[in-house]
Design a protein around this motif. Structure first.
Motif, PDB file in Angstrom:
ATOM      1  N   TRP A   1      71.655  20.872 -26.357  1.00 44.60           N
ATOM      2  CA  TRP A   1      72.467  20.011 -27.427  1.00 44.60           C
ATOM      3  C   TRP A   1      73.301  19.315 -27.964  1.00 44.60           C
ATOM      4  O   TRP A   1      74.912  19.746 -27.458  1.00 44.60           O
ATOM      5  N   GLN A   2      73.275  17.605 -28.201  1.00 42.68           N
ATOM      6  CA  GLN A   2      75.026  16.877 -27.842  1.00 42.68           C
ATOM      7  C   GLN A   2      74.981  15.822 -29.165  1.00 42.68           C
ATOM      8  O   GLN A   2      74.106  14.782 -28.532  1.00 42.68           O
ATOM      9  N   SER A   3      74.745  16.018 -29.875  1.00 41.27           N
ATOM     10  CA  SER A   3      74.543  14.836 -31.347  1.00 41.27           C
ATOM     11  C   SER A   3      75.219  15.777 -31.972  1.00 41.27           C
ATOM     12  O   SER A   3      74.721  16.371 -32.959  1.00 41.27           O
ATOM     13  N   ALA A   4      75.853  14.819 -33.076  1.00 44.11           N
ATOM     14  CA  ALA A   4      76.533  15.281 -34.014  1.00 44.11           C
ATOM     15  C   ALA A   4      75.757  15.389 -35.687  1.00 44.11           C
ATOM     16  O   ALA A   4      75.964  15.385 -36.601  1.00 44.11           O
ATOM     17  N   LEU A   5      73.788  14.032 -35.213  1.00 44.03           N
ATOM     18  CA  LEU A   5      73.154  14.028 -35.899  1.00 44.03           C
ATOM     19  C   LEU A   5      72.147  15.564 -35.779  1.00 44.03           C
ATOM     20  O   LEU A   5      70.871  15.372 -36.629  1.00 44.03           O
ATOM     21  N   ASP A   6      72.167  16.340 -34.950  1.00 41.60           N
ATOM     22  CA  ASP A   6      71.679  17.923 -34.840  1.00 41.60           C
ATOM     23  C   ASP A   6      72.346  18.833 -34.618  1.00 41.60           C
ATOM     24  O   ASP A   6      72.817  19.464 -33.676  1.00 41.60           O
TER      25      ASP A   6
ATOM     26  N   ALA B   1      79.576  22.238 -38.700  1.00 39.92           N
ATOM     27  CA  ALA B   1      79.050  20.644 -38.186  1.00 39.92           C
ATOM     28  C   ALA B   1      77.907  19.818 -39.575  1.00 39.92           C
ATOM     29  O   ALA B   1      77.831  18.751 -39.720  1.00 39.92           O
ATOM     30  N   GLU B   2      77.462  20.828 -39.922  1.00 39.33           N
ATOM     31  CA  GLU B   2      76.196  20.736 -41.063  1.00 39.33           C
ATOM     32  C   GLU B   2      77.061  20.274 -41.910  1.00 39.33           C
ATOM     33  O   GLU B   2      76.573  19.510 -43.005  1.00 39.33           O
ATOM     34  N   ALA B   3      78.591  20.372 -42.125  1.00 42.03           N
ATOM     35  CA  ALA B   3      79.090  20.281 -43.418  1.00 42.03           C
ATOM     36  C   ALA B   3      79.406  18.967 -43.133  1.00 42.03           C
ATOM     37  O   ALA B   3      79.702  17.350 -43.956  1.00 42.03           O
ATOM     38  N   VAL B   4      79.984  18.230 -42.377  1.00 39.74           N
ATOM     39  CA  VAL B   4      80.099  17.337 -42.008  1.00 39.74           C
ATOM     40  C   VAL B   4      79.077  16.346 -41.576  1.00 39.74           C
ATOM     41  O   VAL B   4      78.525  14.924 -42.027  1.00 39.74           O
ATOM     42  N   LEU B   5      77.948  16.617 -41.461  1.00 41.09           N
ATOM     43  CA  LEU B   5      77.210  15.872 -41.300  1.00 41.09           C
ATOM     44  C   LEU B   5      76.281  15.446 -42.625  1.00 41.09           C
ATOM     45  O   LEU B   5      76.044  14.723 -42.488  1.00 41.09           O
ATOM     46  N   ARG B   6      76.846  16.747 -43.397  1.00 42.21           N
ATOM     47  CA  ARG B   6      75.807  15.835 -44.923  1.00 42.21           C
ATOM     48  C   ARG B   6      76.762  15.379 -45.342  1.00 42.21           C
ATOM     49  O   ARG B   6      76.519  13.836 -46.193  1.00 42.21           O
TER      50      ARG B   6
ATOM     51  N   PHE C   1      78.278  13.107 -43.622  1.00 41.55           N
ATOM     52  CA  PHE C   1      78.197  11.255 -42.986  1.00 41.55           C
ATOM     53  C   PHE C   1      76.788  11.179 -43.994  1.00 41.55           C
ATOM     54  O   PHE C   1      76.523   9.456 -44.284  1.00 41.55           O
ATOM     55  N   TYR C   2      75.664  11.734 -43.849  1.00 40.32           N
ATOM     56  CA  TYR C   2      74.573  10.946 -44.580  1.00 40.32           C
ATOM     57  C   TYR C   2      74.879  10.959 -45.993  1.00 40.32           C
ATOM     58  O   TYR C   2      74.471   9.862 -46.680  1.00 40.32           O
ATOM     59  N   GLY C   3      75.600  11.587 -46.593  1.00 35.18           N
ATOM     60  CA  GLY C   3      75.979  11.123 -48.760  1.00 35.18           C
ATOM     61  C   GLY C   3      77.161  10.003 -48.260  1.00 35.18           C
ATOM     62  O   GLY C   3      77.062   8.605 -49.324  1.00 35.18           O
ATOM     63  N   PHE C   4      77.552   9.430 -47.699  1.00 32.72           N
ATOM     64  CA  PHE C   4      78.831   8.840 -46.841  1.00 32.72           C
ATOM     65  C   PHE C   4      77.917   7.463 -47.052  1.00 32.72           C
ATOM     66  O   PHE C   4      78.092   6.382 -47.684  1.00 32.72           O
ATOM     67  N   THR C   5      76.699   7.310 -46.162  1.00 31.03           N
ATOM     68  CA  THR C   5      76.590   6.655 -46.041  1.00 31.03           C
ATOM     69  C   THR C   5      75.612   5.600 -46.443  1.00 31.03           C
ATOM     70  O   THR C   5      75.191   4.797 -47.227  1.00 31.03           O
TER      71      THR C   5
END
Length: 343
Positions: A26-31, A37-42, A44-48
Protein backbone atom coordinates in the motif's frame (compact mmCIF):
# COMPACT_ATOMS: atom_id res chain seq x y z
CA UNK A 1 4.49 -4.16 -9.61
CA UNK A 2 1.15 -2.84 -10.74
CA UNK A 3 -0.65 0.29 -9.61
CA UNK A 4 -4.27 1.32 -9.19
CA UNK A 5 -5.53 4.91 -9.34
CA UNK A 6 -6.94 6.52 -6.22
CA UNK A 7 -5.90 4.34 -3.32
CA UNK A 8 -2.67 3.01 -4.76
CA UNK A 9 -2.10 -0.72 -4.40
CA UNK A 10 1.08 -2.32 -5.67
CA UNK A 11 1.21 -6.07 -6.18
CA UNK A 12 4.71 -7.25 -5.42
CA UNK A 13 5.53 -10.61 -6.95
CA UNK A 14 8.59 -12.47 -5.74
CA UNK A 15 9.80 -15.91 -6.62
CA UNK A 16 8.62 -19.00 -4.81
CA UNK A 17 12.07 -20.68 -4.78
CA UNK A 18 13.26 -18.08 -2.25
CA UNK A 19 10.30 -18.82 -0.01
CA UNK A 20 8.37 -15.60 -0.76
CA UNK A 21 4.97 -15.02 -2.32
CA UNK A 22 2.93 -12.20 -3.86
CA UNK A 23 1.72 -9.51 -1.48
CA UNK A 24 -0.19 -6.23 -1.59
CA UNK A 25 1.90 -3.14 -1.00
CA UNK A 26 0.00 0.00 0.00
CA UNK A 27 1.18 3.49 -0.89
CA UNK A 28 -1.38 6.25 -0.69
CA UNK A 29 -1.76 9.23 1.61
CA UNK A 30 -5.52 8.85 1.01
CA UNK A 31 -5.50 5.33 2.47
CA UNK A 32 -4.23 5.88 6.00
CA UNK A 33 -3.18 2.90 8.11
CA UNK A 34 -1.41 4.75 10.90
CA UNK A 35 -2.25 7.30 13.57
CA UNK A 36 -0.13 10.07 12.06
CA UNK A 37 -1.39 9.46 8.53
CA UNK A 38 -5.01 9.45 9.75
CA UNK A 39 -4.56 12.83 11.45
CA UNK A 40 -3.04 14.33 8.30
CA UNK A 41 -5.79 12.81 6.15
CA UNK A 42 -8.56 14.30 8.34
CA UNK A 43 -6.95 17.70 8.04
CA UNK A 44 -6.59 17.29 4.28
CA UNK A 45 -10.28 16.49 3.82
CA UNK A 46 -11.28 19.30 6.19
CA UNK A 47 -9.12 21.90 4.45
CA UNK A 48 -10.36 20.72 1.03
CA UNK A 49 -14.04 20.90 2.03
CA UNK A 50 -13.63 24.32 3.65
CA UNK A 51 -11.71 25.67 0.66
CA UNK A 52 -14.41 24.40 -1.69
CA UNK A 53 -17.10 26.08 0.44
CA UNK A 54 -15.19 29.39 0.47
CA UNK A 55 -14.74 29.19 -3.30
CA UNK A 56 -18.49 28.73 -3.78
CA UNK A 57 -19.28 31.68 -1.48
CA UNK A 58 -16.87 33.90 -3.42
CA UNK A 59 -18.43 32.88 -6.73
CA UNK A 60 -21.97 33.55 -5.46
CA UNK A 61 -20.86 36.90 -4.00
CA UNK A 62 -19.26 37.88 -7.30
CA UNK A 63 -22.39 36.97 -9.25
CA UNK A 64 -24.54 38.93 -6.80
CA UNK A 65 -22.23 41.96 -7.05
CA UNK A 66 -22.39 41.93 -10.84
CA UNK A 67 -26.19 41.76 -10.81
CA UNK A 68 -26.39 44.55 -8.21
CA UNK A 69 -24.03 46.69 -10.27
CA UNK A 70 -26.41 46.46 -13.21
CA UNK A 71 -29.38 47.50 -11.07
CA UNK A 72 -27.42 50.45 -9.64
CA UNK A 73 -26.51 51.63 -13.13
CA UNK A 74 -30.18 51.93 -13.94
CA UNK A 75 -30.71 54.16 -10.91
CA UNK A 76 -27.83 56.58 -11.28
CA UNK A 77 -30.23 59.45 -11.57
CA UNK A 78 -31.84 58.63 -8.23
CA UNK A 79 -31.39 61.01 -5.26
CA UNK A 80 -28.27 60.59 -3.12
CA UNK A 81 -30.22 59.36 -0.10
CA UNK A 82 -31.61 56.48 -2.16
CA UNK A 83 -28.10 55.40 -3.20
CA UNK A 84 -26.75 55.35 0.36
CA UNK A 85 -28.54 52.09 1.24
CA UNK A 86 -26.56 49.91 -1.24
CA UNK A 87 -23.35 51.56 -0.07
CA UNK A 88 -24.18 50.72 3.54
CA UNK A 89 -24.95 47.15 2.54
CA UNK A 90 -21.60 46.91 0.76
CA UNK A 91 -19.79 48.17 3.85
CA UNK A 92 -21.50 45.56 6.02
CA UNK A 93 -20.75 42.80 3.49
CA UNK A 94 -17.05 43.71 3.26
CA UNK A 95 -16.71 43.97 7.03
CA UNK A 96 -18.41 40.59 7.46
CA UNK A 97 -16.11 39.03 4.85
CA UNK A 98 -13.04 40.40 6.64
CA UNK A 99 -14.28 39.03 9.96
CA UNK A 100 -15.02 35.60 8.47
CA UNK A 101 -11.61 35.51 6.78
CA UNK A 102 -9.86 36.22 10.07
CA UNK A 103 -11.95 33.60 11.87
CA UNK A 104 -11.25 30.98 9.19
CA UNK A 105 -7.51 31.65 9.26
CA UNK A 106 -7.45 31.38 13.04
CA UNK A 107 -9.49 28.16 12.85
CA UNK A 108 -7.20 26.59 10.24
CA UNK A 109 -4.10 27.57 12.20
CA UNK A 110 -5.57 26.02 15.34
CA UNK A 111 -6.46 22.86 13.45
CA UNK A 112 -2.93 22.61 12.07
CA UNK A 113 -1.54 23.07 15.57
CA UNK A 114 -3.77 20.29 16.93
CA UNK A 115 -2.72 17.98 14.09
CA UNK A 116 0.90 18.71 14.95
CA UNK A 117 0.19 17.78 18.56
CA UNK A 118 -1.33 14.51 17.39
CA UNK A 119 1.77 13.74 15.34
CA UNK A 120 3.97 14.55 18.34
CA UNK A 121 1.86 12.47 20.74
CA UNK A 122 3.88 9.35 19.86
CA UNK A 123 7.07 10.98 21.10
CA UNK A 124 8.39 9.29 24.22
CA UNK A 125 6.10 6.26 23.82
CA UNK A 126 8.27 4.33 21.37
CA UNK A 127 8.96 0.67 22.00
CA UNK A 128 11.50 0.40 19.18
CA UNK A 129 14.17 2.77 17.86
CA UNK A 130 15.67 2.62 14.38
CA UNK A 131 18.45 4.58 12.75
CA UNK A 132 17.79 5.00 9.02
CA UNK A 133 20.61 6.40 6.91
CA UNK A 134 20.06 7.58 3.36
CA UNK A 135 22.63 6.86 0.66
CA UNK A 136 22.59 7.31 -3.09
CA UNK A 137 20.41 5.34 -3.67
CA UNK A 138 19.46 2.95 -0.89
CA UNK A 139 18.50 2.90 2.79
CA UNK A 140 20.53 1.49 5.67
CA UNK A 141 18.37 0.45 8.64
CA UNK A 142 19.91 -0.18 12.06
CA UNK A 143 17.79 -1.65 14.85
CA UNK A 144 19.08 -0.18 18.08
CA UNK A 145 18.83 -1.86 21.46
CA UNK A 146 20.43 -1.46 24.88
CA UNK A 147 21.55 -5.08 24.54
CA UNK A 148 24.31 -5.28 21.96
CA UNK A 149 23.34 -8.82 20.93
CA UNK A 150 19.91 -7.53 19.83
CA UNK A 151 21.33 -4.80 17.58
CA UNK A 152 21.62 -5.51 13.87
CA UNK A 153 21.66 -3.77 10.49
CA UNK A 154 19.59 -4.44 7.40
CA UNK A 155 18.68 -2.46 4.28
CA UNK A 156 15.71 -1.22 2.25
CA UNK A 157 13.12 -3.10 4.30
CA UNK A 158 11.79 -2.12 7.71
CA UNK A 159 9.77 -4.44 9.95
CA UNK A 160 7.75 -2.92 12.79
CA UNK A 161 5.29 -4.37 15.32
CA UNK A 162 1.62 -3.53 14.81
CA UNK A 163 0.09 -1.09 17.28
CA UNK A 164 3.39 0.06 18.79
CA UNK A 165 5.03 3.46 18.21
CA UNK A 166 8.42 3.28 16.50
CA UNK A 167 10.99 6.06 16.59
CA UNK A 168 12.94 6.47 13.37
CA UNK A 169 16.10 8.58 13.56
CA UNK A 170 17.11 9.92 10.15
CA UNK A 171 20.58 10.71 8.84
CA UNK A 172 22.19 11.12 5.41
CA UNK A 173 25.64 10.19 4.19
CA UNK A 174 25.64 12.35 1.08
CA UNK A 175 22.80 14.66 -0.06
CA UNK A 176 19.35 15.63 1.25
CA UNK A 177 16.88 12.75 1.10
CA UNK A 178 13.29 12.59 2.39
CA UNK A 179 11.70 9.66 4.23
CA UNK A 180 8.02 9.17 3.35
CA UNK A 181 5.63 6.30 3.99
CA UNK A 182 2.35 7.84 2.73
CA UNK A 183 0.00 5.33 4.37
CA UNK A 184 1.67 5.62 7.80
CA UNK A 185 3.05 9.13 8.31
CA UNK A 186 4.17 12.38 6.73
CA UNK A 187 7.56 13.29 5.31
CA UNK A 188 10.79 14.07 7.11
CA UNK A 189 14.07 15.15 5.52
CA UNK A 190 17.44 13.45 5.99
CA UNK A 191 20.05 16.21 6.09
CA UNK A 192 23.82 15.61 6.06
CA UNK A 193 25.35 16.48 9.42
CA UNK A 194 21.99 16.74 11.18
CA UNK A 195 19.72 14.10 12.71
CA UNK A 196 15.94 14.35 12.36
CA UNK A 197 13.32 11.93 13.61
CA UNK A 198 9.86 10.69 12.73
CA UNK A 199 7.46 8.32 14.44
CA UNK A 200 5.59 5.44 12.81
CA UNK A 201 2.66 3.47 14.17
CA UNK A 202 0.81 0.96 12.01
CA UNK A 203 -2.72 0.21 13.16
CA UNK A 204 -3.04 -2.98 11.14
CA UNK A 205 -0.71 -5.55 9.58
CA UNK A 206 0.40 -4.98 6.04
CA UNK A 207 3.19 -3.99 3.69
CA UNK A 208 3.56 -0.26 3.06
CA UNK A 209 5.74 1.24 0.38
CA UNK A 210 7.94 4.20 1.24
CA UNK A 211 10.16 6.32 -0.95
CA UNK A 212 12.57 9.19 -1.05
CA UNK A 213 10.46 12.32 -1.56
CA UNK A 214 13.35 14.74 -2.20
CA UNK A 215 15.17 14.71 -5.54
CA UNK A 216 18.58 13.28 -4.68
CA UNK A 217 20.21 12.44 -7.97
CA UNK A 218 20.01 10.31 -11.08
CA UNK A 219 18.35 7.26 -9.50
CA UNK A 220 16.04 9.14 -7.12
CA UNK A 221 13.02 7.32 -8.58
CA UNK A 222 14.62 3.98 -7.68
CA UNK A 223 15.14 4.73 -4.01
CA UNK A 224 12.16 3.08 -2.35
CA UNK A 225 11.73 0.82 0.65
CA UNK A 226 9.10 -1.33 2.30
CA UNK A 227 7.67 -1.09 5.80
CA UNK A 228 6.29 -4.45 6.90
CA UNK A 229 3.93 -4.22 9.88
CA UNK A 230 3.86 -7.60 11.63
CA UNK A 231 1.86 -8.87 14.55
CA UNK A 232 4.08 -8.75 17.64
CA UNK A 233 4.87 -12.52 17.74
CA UNK A 234 5.75 -12.46 14.02
CA UNK A 235 7.92 -9.39 14.49
CA UNK A 236 9.83 -10.95 17.37
CA UNK A 237 10.39 -14.11 15.34
CA UNK A 238 11.66 -12.03 12.41
CA UNK A 239 13.94 -10.06 14.71
CA UNK A 240 15.40 -13.25 16.17
CA UNK A 241 16.25 -14.45 12.67
CA UNK A 242 17.83 -11.13 11.73
CA UNK A 243 20.02 -11.01 14.83
CA UNK A 244 21.53 -14.40 13.94
CA UNK A 245 24.63 -14.65 11.80
CA UNK A 246 24.40 -15.95 8.27
CA UNK A 247 23.87 -19.66 7.84
CA UNK A 248 26.67 -21.67 6.29
CA UNK A 249 26.11 -22.42 2.60
CA UNK A 250 24.49 -25.74 1.80
CA UNK A 251 25.55 -27.53 -1.35
CA UNK A 252 28.70 -27.37 -3.40
CA UNK A 253 27.50 -24.57 -5.68
CA UNK A 254 26.59 -22.25 -2.78
CA UNK A 255 29.91 -23.03 -1.06
CA UNK A 256 31.73 -22.18 -4.28
CA UNK A 257 29.69 -18.98 -4.46
CA UNK A 258 30.82 -17.99 -0.98
CA UNK A 259 34.43 -18.44 -2.01
CA UNK A 260 33.89 -16.26 -5.09
CA UNK A 261 32.06 -13.67 -2.96
CA UNK A 262 34.94 -13.43 -0.50
CA UNK A 263 37.71 -13.43 -3.10
CA UNK A 264 36.36 -11.21 -5.88
CA UNK A 265 35.87 -7.95 -3.98
CA UNK A 266 32.23 -8.30 -2.88
CA UNK A 267 33.33 -8.46 0.77
CA UNK A 268 35.06 -5.08 0.45
CA UNK A 269 31.69 -3.33 0.19
CA UNK A 270 29.24 -5.73 1.87
CA UNK A 271 28.90 -7.33 5.27
CA UNK A 272 27.77 -10.91 5.82
CA UNK A 273 27.85 -11.51 9.56
CA UNK A 274 29.54 -14.77 10.48
CA UNK A 275 32.00 -14.51 7.57
CA UNK A 276 35.14 -12.43 6.90
CA UNK A 277 32.99 -10.07 4.76
CA UNK A 278 32.81 -6.81 6.68
CA UNK A 279 32.43 -4.03 4.12
CA UNK A 280 30.41 -0.96 5.10
CA UNK A 281 30.03 0.77 1.73
CA UNK A 282 27.02 -1.22 0.51
CA UNK A 283 24.00 -2.85 2.16
CA UNK A 284 24.40 -5.57 4.79
CA UNK A 285 23.65 -8.87 3.00
CA UNK A 286 23.50 -11.19 6.01
CA UNK A 287 19.82 -11.97 5.40
CA UNK A 288 19.31 -10.38 1.99
CA UNK A 289 17.27 -13.33 0.63
CA UNK A 290 14.59 -12.71 3.28
CA UNK A 291 13.79 -9.33 1.71
CA UNK A 292 11.19 -8.72 -0.94
CA UNK A 293 13.14 -6.56 -3.38
CA UNK A 294 16.58 -6.01 -4.86
CA UNK A 295 18.38 -2.66 -5.29
CA UNK A 296 16.08 -0.57 -3.06
CA UNK A 297 12.81 -1.65 -4.62
CA UNK A 298 14.04 -1.62 -8.22
CA UNK A 299 13.40 -5.35 -8.81
CA UNK A 300 11.34 -8.00 -7.00
CA UNK A 301 13.59 -10.52 -5.33
CA UNK A 302 14.18 -13.66 -7.40
CA UNK A 303 17.14 -15.67 -8.61
CA UNK A 304 16.82 -14.01 -12.00
CA UNK A 305 16.82 -10.54 -10.45
CA UNK A 306 19.84 -11.39 -8.32
CA UNK A 307 21.69 -12.71 -11.37
CA UNK A 308 20.88 -9.60 -13.42
CA UNK A 309 21.87 -7.26 -10.61
CA UNK A 310 25.14 -9.02 -9.80
CA UNK A 311 26.10 -9.43 -13.46
CA UNK A 312 25.63 -5.78 -14.44
CA UNK A 313 24.18 -3.38 -11.85
CA UNK A 314 24.77 -0.39 -14.14
CA UNK A 315 22.32 -1.86 -16.66
CA UNK A 316 19.63 -2.09 -13.96
CA UNK A 317 20.36 1.13 -12.07
CA UNK A 318 22.71 3.42 -14.02
CA UNK A 319 24.89 5.55 -11.77
CA UNK A 320 24.74 3.25 -8.76
CA UNK A 321 27.94 2.92 -6.77
CA UNK A 322 28.01 -0.86 -7.18
CA UNK A 323 30.61 -1.70 -9.83
CA UNK A 324 30.36 -4.44 -12.39
CA UNK A 325 32.43 -7.47 -11.37
CA UNK A 326 33.52 -9.67 -14.26
CA UNK A 327 32.27 -13.19 -13.47
CA UNK A 328 32.08 -16.14 -15.82
CA UNK A 329 28.71 -17.95 -16.00
CA UNK A 330 29.71 -20.64 -13.49
CA UNK A 331 30.93 -18.05 -11.00
CA UNK A 332 27.76 -15.98 -11.44
CA UNK A 333 25.50 -18.97 -10.86
CA UNK A 334 27.51 -19.92 -7.79
CA UNK A 335 27.31 -16.43 -6.28
CA UNK A 336 23.56 -16.29 -6.95
CA UNK A 337 23.14 -19.66 -5.21
CA UNK A 338 25.08 -18.37 -2.22
CA UNK A 339 23.25 -15.04 -1.96
CA UNK A 340 19.87 -16.73 -2.43
CA UNK A 341 20.65 -18.84 0.61
CA UNK A 342 21.27 -15.83 2.87
CA UNK A 343 17.93 -15.97 4.64
Amino acid sequence: MSGRAGNVRFVLVVSAPLGLTACNVWQSALDAHGQSAEAVLRQFYGFTALSAGIWLLVIFAMIGALRRRRSLAERLAAPLERRSRPEAFATIAVSTAIGLTAAILIGLTTWSFMTGRTLASLRGRETLTLLVTGDQWWWQVRYEDSQANRTFTTANEIHIPVGQPVKVKLESNDVIHSFWVPSLAGKEDLIPGHQNEIYLKAERPGVYRGQCAEFCGYQHAHMSFLVVADEIPDFEAWRSRQVATAASPTGEEAAAGQRVFLSRGCSICHTVRGTPAGGKVGPDLTHVASRKTVAAGTLPLSRGSLAAWIADPQAIKPGTNMPRVALDPDELNAVVAYVAGLQ
